[in-house]
Scaffold this active site. Sequence first.
Site, PDB file in Angstrom:
ATOM      1  N   GLY A  26       0.816  -1.215   0.000  1.00  0.00           N
ATOM      2  CA  GLY A  26       0.000   0.000   0.000  1.00  0.00           C
ATOM      3  C   GLY A  26       0.841   1.253   0.000  1.00  0.00           C
TER       4      GLY A  26
ATOM      5  CB  SER B 188      -0.237   3.858  -4.576  1.00  0.00           C
ATOM      6  OG  SER B 188      -1.327   3.319  -3.845  1.00  0.00           O
ATOM      7  NE  ARG B 189      -5.020   5.438  -2.807  1.00  0.00           N
ATOM      8  CZ  ARG B 189      -5.929   5.156  -1.865  1.00  0.00           C
ATOM      9  NH1 ARG B 189      -6.344   6.090  -1.043  1.00  0.00           N
ATOM     10  NH2 ARG B 189      -6.415   3.939  -1.751  1.00  0.00           N
TER      11      ARG B 189
ATOM     12  CG  ASP C 250      -6.171  -8.295  -3.785  1.00  0.00           C
ATOM     13  OD1 ASP C 250      -5.925  -7.836  -2.647  1.00  0.00           O
ATOM     14  OD2 ASP C 250      -7.286  -8.746  -4.106  1.00  0.00           O
ATOM     15  CB  VAL C 251      -2.046  -6.995   0.189  1.00  0.00           C
ATOM     16  CG1 VAL C 251      -0.996  -6.018  -0.313  1.00  0.00           C
ATOM     17  CG2 VAL C 251      -3.308  -6.295   0.655  1.00  0.00           C
TER      18      VAL C 251
ATOM     19  CB  SER D 249      -5.874   0.868  13.808  1.00  0.00           C
ATOM     20  OG  SER D 249      -6.724   1.948  14.152  1.00  0.00           O
TER      21      SER D 249
ATOM     22  CE1 TYR E 136      -8.905  -0.271   9.444  1.00  0.00           C
ATOM     23  CE2 TYR E 136      -9.234   0.685  11.622  1.00  0.00           C
ATOM     24  CZ  TYR E 136      -8.503   0.587  10.455  1.00  0.00           C
ATOM     25  OH  TYR E 136      -7.355   1.344  10.297  1.00  0.00           O
TER      26      TYR E 136
ATOM     27  CB  ALA F  84     -12.244  -8.305  14.078  1.00  0.00           C
TER      28      ALA F  84
ATOM     29  CE  LYS G  38      -5.802  -1.777  10.311  1.00  0.00           C
ATOM     30  NZ  LYS G  38      -4.619  -1.890   9.426  1.00  0.00           N
TER      31      LYS G  38
HETATM   32  P1  NAP Z   1      -5.175   5.002   2.376  1.00  0.00           P
HETATM   33  O1  NAP Z   1      -4.763   6.414   2.226  1.00  0.00           O
HETATM   34  O2  NAP Z   1      -6.580   4.622   2.076  1.00  0.00           O
HETATM   35  O3  NAP Z   1      -4.190   4.098   1.469  1.00  0.00           O
HETATM   36  C1  NAP Z   1      -4.367   2.713   1.450  1.00  0.00           C
HETATM   37  C2  NAP Z   1      -3.247   2.071   0.672  1.00  0.00           C
HETATM   38  O4  NAP Z   1      -3.435   0.638   0.731  1.00  0.00           O
HETATM   39  C3  NAP Z   1      -3.241   2.454  -0.806  1.00  0.00           C
HETATM   40  O5  NAP Z   1      -1.923   2.530  -1.254  1.00  0.00           O
HETATM   41  C4  NAP Z   1      -3.959   1.267  -1.472  1.00  0.00           C
HETATM   42  O6  NAP Z   1      -3.595   1.023  -2.811  1.00  0.00           O
HETATM   43  C5  NAP Z   1      -3.469   0.113  -0.602  1.00  0.00           C
HETATM   44  N1  NAP Z   1      -4.360  -1.039  -0.665  1.00  0.00           N
HETATM   45  C6  NAP Z   1      -5.613  -1.162  -0.144  1.00  0.00           C
HETATM   46  N2  NAP Z   1      -6.110  -2.379  -0.420  1.00  0.00           N
HETATM   47  C7  NAP Z   1      -5.148  -3.043  -1.109  1.00  0.00           C
HETATM   48  C8  NAP Z   1      -5.061  -4.338  -1.682  1.00  0.00           C
HETATM   49  N3  NAP Z   1      -6.065  -5.224  -1.583  1.00  0.00           N
HETATM   50  N4  NAP Z   1      -3.920  -4.683  -2.333  1.00  0.00           N
HETATM   51  C9  NAP Z   1      -2.902  -3.806  -2.451  1.00  0.00           C
HETATM   52  N5  NAP Z   1      -2.916  -2.558  -1.932  1.00  0.00           N
HETATM   53  C10 NAP Z   1      -4.040  -2.185  -1.276  1.00  0.00           C
HETATM   54  O7  NAP Z   1      -4.880   4.462   3.838  1.00  0.00           O
HETATM   55  P2  NAP Z   1      -3.952   5.070   5.007  1.00  0.00           P
HETATM   56  O8  NAP Z   1      -4.769   5.994   5.820  1.00  0.00           O
HETATM   57  O9  NAP Z   1      -2.666   5.509   4.448  1.00  0.00           O
HETATM   58  O10 NAP Z   1      -3.750   3.766   5.902  1.00  0.00           O
HETATM   59  C11 NAP Z   1      -2.597   2.931   5.806  1.00  0.00           C
HETATM   60  C12 NAP Z   1      -2.669   1.886   6.915  1.00  0.00           C
HETATM   61  O11 NAP Z   1      -2.706   2.542   8.182  1.00  0.00           O
HETATM   62  C13 NAP Z   1      -3.914   0.998   6.863  1.00  0.00           C
HETATM   63  O12 NAP Z   1      -3.587  -0.301   7.257  1.00  0.00           O
HETATM   64  C14 NAP Z   1      -4.833   1.635   7.879  1.00  0.00           C
HETATM   65  O13 NAP Z   1      -5.760   0.724   8.394  1.00  0.00           O
HETATM   66  C15 NAP Z   1      -3.831   2.088   8.918  1.00  0.00           C
HETATM   67  N6  NAP Z   1      -4.318   3.151   9.776  1.00  0.00           N
HETATM   68  C16 NAP Z   1      -4.649   4.367   9.279  1.00  0.00           C
HETATM   69  C17 NAP Z   1      -5.102   5.368  10.133  1.00  0.00           C
HETATM   70  C18 NAP Z   1      -5.472   6.733   9.644  1.00  0.00           C
HETATM   71  O14 NAP Z   1      -5.915   7.547  10.466  1.00  0.00           O
HETATM   72  N7  NAP Z   1      -5.309   7.046   8.369  1.00  0.00           N
HETATM   73  C19 NAP Z   1      -5.239   5.096  11.493  1.00  0.00           C
HETATM   74  C20 NAP Z   1      -4.900   3.841  11.982  1.00  0.00           C
HETATM   75  C21 NAP Z   1      -4.431   2.875  11.114  1.00  0.00           C
HETATM   76  P3  NAP Z   1      -4.435   1.681  -4.047  1.00  0.00           P
HETATM   77  O15 NAP Z   1      -4.177   3.146  -3.949  1.00  0.00           O
HETATM   78  O16 NAP Z   1      -3.861   1.094  -5.276  1.00  0.00           O
HETATM   79  O17 NAP Z   1      -5.866   1.337  -3.801  1.00  0.00           O
END
Ligand code: NAP
Length: 250
Positions: free
Chosen positions: A12, A14-15, A63-64, A142, A155, A157, A159
């Site tokens: 993940g 890319s973003r 796809d992970v 998380s 979610y 469960a 994490k």
């Molecule tokens: P995000 O901006 O939505 O980015 C998600 C990333 O995961 C993207 O690069 C996406 O790729 C990739 N992804 C999702 N499903 C995938 C799949 N099946 N196969 C391959 N790649 C996949 O999320 P984020 O906020 O950066 O979160 C990153 C991690 O931190 C996650 O595990 C999230 O649960 C955790 N987290 C986030 C927060 C928060 O506040 N943001 C808080 C606690 C935990 P594509 O762009 O190609 O779809």
Amino acid sequence: MSIEGRVALVTGGSRGIGRCIVETLASNGAKVAFVYRSSKESADKVVAEQAEQGREVMAIQGDVANKEDADRIVKEVVEKWGKLDILVNNAGIIRDGLLATMEPDAWDAVITTNLGSVYNFCQAVMRQMMSQRYGRIINMSSVAAEFGNQGQTNYAASKGGIQGLTRCLATEVGRRNITVNAIAPGFIETDMTEAVRNAAEGEIKKRVAVRRLGKPEDIANAALFLASDESSYITGHVLVVDGGLTLGGI
Ligand code: NAP
């Protein structure tokens, strides 16, 4: 932090948080491969920007949640760079909804993407890390694992499962000089939290001790430490990076 010359794989990338982890590891001297699922344009941009800085970064589509994809991706990284030192299991999704009406698809997608992927990639890297007697595995959990957030049974469960997996795997592989840790981010400014931020940013900030939302850099810096040689005596740990959100003070 010493990660110069290390080879890293970030899911993940890319973003959001993952992208920032890719940039942070690469700017500290690691070669970094990252996985994306659908954001090809963003993934290509990350690679191009890092190449401009003279850094070695590659993007791999997959796809992970798919075990065959995990095996293929790890094989590609090891074939290209000869080893794999750091794995960051970051990819994750949310599909919130009350359990009473949650479709099986929303349950399965979150569990297989967030938790199944950690199994897929940890197992895929294991032989390589064991044989080289070095590894740093960082799993993105998380604070939601501990909160009773309505609408997040799937979610939470996933994490919480990541935290249990992290502790157990740490005891299995510690003797091979492989550490396994998790990060539990609080509320970080990314696409994932956009809707909640738009609805309640002010309220959330009041609950954070340092009175601001987290930035991807806050998580990437923690990941850099756990990926470095300097963290070698830390394993099976869940590092909360939430600005004091879970302290419960107002
Ligand atoms: P995000 O901006 O939505 O980015 C998600 C990333 O995961 C993207 O690069 C996406 O790729 C990739 N992804 C999702 N499903 C995938 C799949 N099946 N196969 C391959 N790649 C996949 O999320 P984020 O906020 O950066 O979160 C990153 C991690 O931190 C996650 O595990 C999230 O649960 C955790 N987290 C986030 C927060 C928060 O506040 N943001 C808080 C606690 C935990 P594509 O762009 O190609 O779809």
